[in-house]
Design a protein around this motif. Structure first.
Motif, short mmCIF file in Angstrom:
data_model
loop_
_atom_site.label_atom_id
_atom_site.label_comp_id
_atom_site.label_asym_id
_atom_site.label_seq_id
_atom_site.Cartn_x
_atom_site.Cartn_y
_atom_site.Cartn_z
N UNK A 263 -12.19 1.76 53.74
CA UNK A 263 -11.43 1.40 52.54
C UNK A 263 -11.64 2.44 51.44
N UNK A 264 -10.67 2.57 50.58
CA UNK A 264 -10.73 3.54 49.50
C UNK A 264 -11.84 3.18 48.51
N UNK A 265 -12.48 4.21 47.99
CA UNK A 265 -13.53 4.00 46.99
C UNK A 265 -12.95 3.94 45.58
N UNK A 266 -11.69 4.34 45.43
CA UNK A 266 -11.04 4.30 44.12
C UNK A 266 -10.52 2.89 43.86
N UNK A 267 -10.53 2.47 42.60
CA UNK A 267 -9.98 1.14 42.30
C UNK A 267 -8.46 1.13 42.49
N UNK A 268 -7.91 -0.04 42.79
CA UNK A 268 -6.47 -0.19 42.98
C UNK A 268 -5.75 0.07 41.66
N UNK A 269 -4.55 0.64 41.76
CA UNK A 269 -3.75 0.83 40.55
C UNK A 269 -3.19 -0.52 40.13
N UNK A 270 -3.17 -0.74 38.83
CA UNK A 270 -2.61 -1.97 38.31
C UNK A 270 -1.14 -1.72 38.02
N UNK A 271 -0.28 -2.53 38.61
CA UNK A 271 1.16 -2.35 38.54
C UNK A 271 1.76 -3.47 37.68
N UNK A 272 2.75 -3.09 36.86
CA UNK A 272 3.45 -4.06 36.01
C UNK A 272 4.17 -5.07 36.90
N UNK A 273 3.99 -6.36 36.60
CA UNK A 273 4.60 -7.41 37.41
C UNK A 273 6.11 -7.45 37.25
N UNK A 274 6.63 -6.95 36.15
CA UNK A 274 8.06 -7.03 35.88
C UNK A 274 8.78 -5.76 36.34
N UNK A 275 8.30 -4.59 35.92
CA UNK A 275 9.02 -3.33 36.17
C UNK A 275 8.54 -2.56 37.38
N UNK A 276 7.28 -2.71 37.77
CA UNK A 276 6.75 -1.95 38.89
C UNK A 276 6.09 -0.65 38.47
N UNK A 277 6.09 -0.34 37.18
CA UNK A 277 5.41 0.86 36.69
C UNK A 277 3.91 0.59 36.58
N UNK A 278 3.15 1.65 36.36
CA UNK A 278 1.71 1.47 36.17
C UNK A 278 1.49 0.70 34.87
N UNK A 279 0.61 -0.30 34.93
CA UNK A 279 0.43 -1.20 33.79
C UNK A 279 -0.96 -1.08 33.21
N UNK A 280 -1.10 -0.47 32.04
CA UNK A 280 -2.41 -0.38 31.42
C UNK A 280 -2.82 -1.66 30.68
N UNK A 281 -1.88 -2.62 30.51
CA UNK A 281 -2.16 -3.82 29.71
C UNK A 281 -1.95 -5.08 30.53
N UNK A 282 -2.56 -6.18 30.09
CA UNK A 282 -2.25 -7.48 30.67
C UNK A 282 -2.28 -8.52 29.56
N UNK A 283 -1.48 -9.54 29.74
CA UNK A 283 -1.37 -10.61 28.75
C UNK A 283 -2.41 -11.67 29.08
#
Length: 123
Positions: A65-85
């Motif tokens: 398995x990858x040692x890097x953390x998974x990218x967080x993806x925006x639930x609406x647009x599919x872009x990379x998501x730096x924020x969460x509500x």
């Protein structure tokens, strides 16, 4: 006396080493470009089933398995998501999406969370 003018033809090479080769020179008419082999063709040519099972090939390569953390993806647009509500736990990419996330009814929020397999029953 007048100097004699000698006519000489200047002979240039067909390809200057500092210039890029044009496609029509590289592939004259009638010649096809190099075709890439698909994985299925490579597997057939390699006869992977004749190799011992311990020897690595295209079929049995395993990776950890990858040692890097998974990218967080925006639930609406599919872009990379730096924020969460924190209220809905949905991830979002920008302020416009945040407005949309806040305006969603709880049913839709639960559906988005279920898609991400992070469904939490909100009451």
């Amino acid at each position: 006396m007048e100097a004699e003018v000698i006519k000489a033809e200047l002979v240039l090479p067909t390809h200057m080493s500092f210039k890029r080769i044009q496609m029509y020179e590289k592939y004259p008419k009638g010649q096809s470009k190099v075709r890439w082999k698909q994985l299925k063709q490579i597997l057939q040519a390699e006869n992977y089933h004749n190799y011992p099972p311990d020897e690595p090939n295209y079929v049995n390569i395993e990776s950890p398995p990858s040692m890097h953390p998974c990218k967080k993806i925006c639930d609406i647009t599919g872009f990379e998501a730096p924020y969460y509500d924190p209220r809905t736990n949905l991830r979002y990419a920008n302020a416009d999406v945040f407005k949309l996330v806040r305006s969603l009814p709880n049913e839709y929020v639960q559906r988005y969370l279920a898609l991400r397999k992070a469904a939490v029953v909100l009451k």
